[in-house]
Write a protein that holds these residues in place. Structure first.
Motif, mmCIF file in Angstrom:
data_model
loop_
_atom_site.group_PDB
_atom_site.id
_atom_site.type_symbol
_atom_site.label_atom_id
_atom_site.label_comp_id
_atom_site.label_asym_id
_atom_site.label_seq_id
_atom_site.Cartn_x
_atom_site.Cartn_y
_atom_site.Cartn_z
ATOM 1 N N TRP A 95 -50.215 52.062 5.977
ATOM 2 C CA TRP A 95 -50.657 50.707 5.731
ATOM 3 C C TRP A 95 -51.943 50.448 6.494
ATOM 4 N N LYS A 96 -52.521 49.279 6.284
ATOM 5 C CA LYS A 96 -53.718 48.886 7.010
ATOM 6 C C LYS A 96 -53.286 47.930 8.108
ATOM 7 N N SER A 97 -53.547 48.315 9.344
ATOM 8 C CA SER A 97 -53.071 47.539 10.483
ATOM 9 C C SER A 97 -53.513 46.087 10.394
ATOM 10 N N GLN A 98 -52.567 45.162 10.653
ATOM 11 C CA GLN A 98 -52.747 43.710 10.642
ATOM 12 C C GLN A 98 -53.029 43.160 9.244
ATOM 13 N N GLU A 99 -53.041 44.021 8.229
ATOM 14 C CA GLU A 99 -53.185 43.535 6.856
ATOM 15 C C GLU A 99 -52.027 44.019 5.980
ATOM 16 N N GLY A 100 -51.053 44.670 6.610
ATOM 17 C CA GLY A 100 -49.984 45.299 5.853
ATOM 18 C C GLY A 100 -48.836 44.386 5.491
ATOM 19 N N CYS A 101 -48.974 43.075 5.808
ATOM 20 C CA CYS A 101 -47.925 42.142 5.401
ATOM 21 C C CYS A 101 -48.493 40.726 5.381
ATOM 22 N N ILE A 102 -47.751 39.850 4.735
ATOM 23 C CA ILE A 102 -48.094 38.428 4.700
ATOM 24 C C ILE A 102 -46.879 37.639 5.174
#
Length: 468
Positions: A95-102
């Motif tokens: 995943w992309k760190s700090q962008e992998g979830c909402i």
């Protein structure tokens, strides 16, 4: 355990398994489970690697996790002091760190959804052939590299789909991802337990084989930071279905180690679990260090446990699955004879017949599925005579063979010499089969105690309760 507030009375244990998610609430005073929920993930998805690939949809796993937590009593979730997370080892997601979830605020409380993550490539994945693994630089580790291991899978992407990796800057197991999301970590943390299961990790020094990996072109920027097993990874970044913001969350742990922790009451216990496969394990002395290099012919491997201690593990590929294959064979025979007998009836009648046979001279070598240290070994039946071909004789000989196969991997005398005083028996194939229990007791002369359940969710909650 030092609780953060007088009202905090529970530890939340979460286990993200291969097919289901489980959540338990452990009372901090009685050390008993007061609530639990389990939900199938149904997360399997097709893979570009066809039958060799084993991938799961992360969103479905997260959905099952939310379902479990949301179903627990809200008044108790508000009094959770710590959270422990365990899960299926070896597998990898990116995943992309700090962008992998909402994170979203819903009527039931804050919740989160994955965003832009890869699929989870599970421990069952078979895309890394033996030829591929042999082409890689060998790791500086006492554990052998295998297909389904996180680093091996990333190497496969590097060689076969390098552009795929360019979209991500973080990786971990599915439970590493959950901890990173809950705590809002800028860079994921991985416990020594999970790192050892990925390959290219040296447990003696507690670090990745960075020089080897860099020389091989491996994208080391994807690797998580390392933390000791059992430490706190961070605190809840948001309230979650009533669990307070600021609640401590432990670094994600291996499901095997947590299941042992739930069952091993004393340091002098060994744990015997026979479910689909079978494992016999005990904790080694603190001074023990594993060999520097793996021995592919060894029947015992060494997994990192807690506080620098290792588990000696005999992991047999043949357990309850052998009995299931036997029942399936009998069912097929009866069908070919024009009869239809349910598998449950075949199993129960086989056990009843074997209970009427005190012993048998029939010998069954039950290694239908081979063993990791003897991959070419097949099963066999010997000492056949007209007097030992009954259903009872064959069933008892099969159960004895399962016990003796484990004993050949880790003899009882070795347990005794290592200070083991009793064996904690667990697993559905063992606890529900009186014949197998009798044969295990015949082979392993130590006292055997039943009643403790192998449960990773309970184990990880107990770990978090016991950590200072």
């Amino acid at each position: 355990m030092s609780l953060p507030a007088p009202s905090a009375q529970y530890v939340l244990g979460l286990d993200l398994g291969t097919s289901s998610v489980k959540a338990v609430l452990l009372d901090t005073e009685s050390r008993t489970v007061v609530d639990s929920q389990i939900q199938e993930t149904k997360a399997e998805v097709s893979s570009t690697e066809g039958d060799k690939g084993r991938e799961q949809d992360v969103a479905r796993i997260v959905s099952a996790l939310h379902h479990c937590v949301a179903a627990l009593p809200r008044e108790r979730l508000r009094r959770v002091a710590r959270i422990g997370v365990s899960g299926q080892m070896h597998g990898v997601m990116l995943w992309k760190s700090q962008e992998g979830c909402i994170w979203q605020k819903a009527e039931a409380g804050h919740t989160f959804q994955p965003r832009g993550t890869s699929h989870l490539v599970t421990w069952q994945d078979g895309r890394c052939s033996r030829e591929f693994l042999d082409s890689l630089t060998q790791p500086d580790s006492h554990l052998s590299l295998a297909t389904g291991f996180g680093c091996a899978t990333i190497f496969w992407f590097l060689r076969n789909r390098p552009q795929f990796l360019e979209s991500f800057n973080a990786s971990g197991t599915i439970h590493d991802y959950i901890v990173a999301v809950l705590c809002g970590l800028k860079k994921p943390l991985m416990s020594v337990q999970n790192a050892a299961s990925w390959g290219y990790f040296n447990t003696r020094c507690g670090s990745w084989n960075l020089p080897i990996l860099r020389d091989s072109g491996f994208p080391t920027c994807l690797l998580p930071a390392i933390a000791k097993s059992g430490v706190i990874a961070g605190k809840m970044a948001h309230e979650w279905y009533g669990v307070p913001e600021g609640t401590e969350v432990g670094v994600a742990l291996g499901d095997f180690q947590c299941s042992v922790y739930a069952c091993m009451t004393e340091k002098t216990d060994a744990v015997l679990n026979i479910s689909t496969s079978a494992q016999l394990t005990f904790a080694l002395m603190p001074a023990f260090l594993p060999p520097a290099r793996p021995n592919p012919n060894a029947s015992v491997t060494y997994f990192p446990y807690f506080d620098g201690i290792y588990l000696a593990v005999a992991a047999a590929l043949n357990g309850g699955n052998v009995l299931a294959s036997f029942v399936e064979m009998l069912k097929q025979w009866t069908q070919e004879l024009g009869q239809e007998v349910p598998e449950s009836t075949i199993y129960s009648q086989s056990i009843c017949a074997a209970l009427n046979i005190a012993c048998t001279d029939l010998v069954v070598q039950p290694t239908v599925f081979g063993e990791r240290h003897l991959p070419d070994q097949l099963a066999s039946v010997t000492h056949i005579s007209p007097s030992n071909l009954s259903l009872g004789h064959v069933t008892r000989a099969l159960c004895r063979g399962i016990a003796e196969n484990l004993h050949s991997m880790l003899p009882c005398q070795q347990l005794i010499e290592s200070g083991v005083r009793r064996i904690m028996g667990s697993g559905s194939a063992l606890t529900k089969n009186e014949v197998l229990q009798q044969e295990v007791a015949r082979v392993f002369t130590l006292p055997i105690v039943y009643g403790k359940t192998v449960d990773s969710a309970v184990g990880v909650a107990m770990v978090m309760l016991d950590r200072k």
